[in-house]
Design an enzyme around this catalytic site. Structure first.
Site, PDB file in Angstrom:
ATOM      1  N   ASP A 198       9.199  -1.269   5.017  1.00 55.95           N
ATOM      2  CA  ASP A 198       8.046  -2.026   4.681  1.00 55.95           C
ATOM      3  C   ASP A 198       8.717  -2.918   3.837  1.00 55.95           C
ATOM      4  OD1 ASP A 198       5.894  -2.137   2.778  1.00 55.95           O
ATOM      5  OD2 ASP A 198       5.122  -0.678   1.305  1.00 55.95           O
ATOM      6  N   GLY A 199       8.544  -4.000   4.548  1.00 50.45           N
ATOM      7  CA  GLY A 199       9.681  -5.187   4.284  1.00 50.45           C
ATOM      8  C   GLY A 199       8.291  -6.714   4.012  1.00 50.45           C
ATOM      9  N   LYS A 200       7.357  -6.441   3.777  1.00 55.96           N
ATOM     10  CA  LYS A 200       6.278  -7.605   3.058  1.00 55.96           C
ATOM     11  C   LYS A 200       6.846  -8.871   4.392  1.00 55.96           C
ATOM     12  CE  LYS A 200       3.917  -4.828   0.754  1.00 55.96           C
ATOM     13  NZ  LYS A 200       4.290  -3.631   0.676  1.00 55.96           N
ATOM     14  N   ARG A 201       7.700  -9.031   4.832  1.00 57.42           N
ATOM     15  CA  ARG A 201       8.805 -10.593   5.125  1.00 57.42           C
ATOM     16  C   ARG A 201       7.521 -11.281   5.287  1.00 57.42           C
ATOM     17  NH1 ARG A 201      11.394  -7.870   2.906  1.00 57.42           N
ATOM     18  NH2 ARG A 201      13.668  -7.973   3.506  1.00 57.42           N
TER      19      ARG A 201
ATOM     20  N   THR B 138       6.276  -4.426   7.926  1.00 55.55           N
ATOM     21  CA  THR B 138       4.644  -5.157   7.590  1.00 55.55           C
ATOM     22  C   THR B 138       5.198  -5.617   6.658  1.00 55.55           C
ATOM     23  OG1 THR B 138       6.210  -4.868   5.508  1.00 55.55           O
ATOM     24  CG2 THR B 138       4.302  -2.882   6.245  1.00 55.55           C
TER      25      THR B 138
END
Length: 305
Positions: A104-107, A141
């Site tokens: 879950d990094g939301k890059r 993510t």
């Protein structure tokens, strides 16, 4: 396609859930922290060691009944490079125990920068004629609001290494509607437009179970939107946050699933990580497993027909 592997783990365990690993020191039992601090002191190294010990205990408790974990990078980055090492070790350990790993990094970036993110979390990095795997996640993510320029580099890496992505579509936080619920000139909401893009991008990552390698993050706190998006986008696999501590329950996540009980994986973080605080007559391992089984029962209706 990487999401096929997640779907097959869900079928194997009869459990469409993922355990979020978002550890903070105040969530960790005193005994684990004491052991870590006795060796490394009250330092970033000690904190990172406590996080890893805690994560390993949680993984050991549920690896045969929960198919996947989702470590949130920020909770490790806050402890510096030592914390990031704990994240890398957590990913390796979860995979060694047979679990699927969603980072879950939301890059969110474009071009070669996004390609660097993709290779870092999902692929390999070139190293003077050879290559190594930095983190080895199975899925990542991402924020798709830079459009195709930000997603296309990811798709190339996903194709090459058999990995997947989950794009933010309709998130679980209360203020998500400030932008995501706004309507465009064609009458569609922003979140529906993003879901359409996910469906378009997913055509490059087809899967054998009817779902593509481009999934969508859709919150459990918005069951009506879950139902709408499932109806309009039957080939999008959903990552559903917001279960448990954020208010979502079995009934609210039910619209995410297809008639076979597939099509989504539901995330719970605090309700699993903090089960030892809530079920005080059990050990950490026993309490985590007890809550995992309760959660499976709560949302697993599709597998029981």
């Amino acid at each position: 396609m990487a999401l096929d592997r997640l779907i097959e783990k869900i079928i194997e365990t009869k459990n469409p859930t993922v355990m979020g690993l978002d550890p903070k020191l105040d969530l960790i039992p005193e005994g684990i922290k004491k052991e870590a601090f006795e060796i490394h002191g009250k330092t970033p190294e000690g904190a990172a060691n406590a996080l890893l010990r805690f994560n390993k205990a949680l993984i050991d408790a549920v690896c045969d009944i929960i198919p996947a974990v989702k470590p949130q990078a920020a909770y490790y980055e806050m402890y510096g490079w030592q914390g990031v090492r704990a994240l890398a070790d957590t990913i390796l350990y979860a995979k060694s125990r047979g679990m699927y790993v969603i980072v879950d990094g939301k890059r969110n970036d474009i071009g070669t920068t996004m390609e660097a993110y993709a290779n870092s979390w999902l692929g390999e990095t070139a190293l003077d004629g050879t290559a190594f795997t930095p983190f080895g996640g199975d899925a990542l993510t991402v924020n798709g609001y830079l459009g195709t320029d930000g997603i296309a580099p990811l798709l190339k890496v996903c194709q090459k290494y058999d990995k997947g992505i989950f794009v933010l579509v309709k998130t679980s936080n209360p203020s998500s509607g400030e932008l995501q619920d706004e309507r465009l000139g064609n009458g569609k909401t922003v979140y529906e437009a993003m879901a359409e893009l996910c469906a378009k991008w997913g055509k490059e990552l087809p899967g054998k179970h009817g779902y593509t390698g481009v999934g969508a993050v859709v919150g459990a706190t918005y069951p009506e939107q879950l139902a709408e998006l499932r109806r309009k986008f039957p080939n999008l696999f959903f990552l559903v946050p917001g279960y448990g501590a954020q208010g979502g329950g079995g009934k609210s996540v039910a619209p995410a699933f297809d008639k076979d009980g597939l099509g989504a994986v539901v995330n719970a973080s605090r309700s699993l990580m903090c089960a030892w605080q809530n079920i005080t007559d059990m050990s950490l391992t026993e309490a985590t497993r007890c809550e995992a089984l309760r959660m499976r029962e709560d949302i697993g209706q599709g597998f029981r027909g």
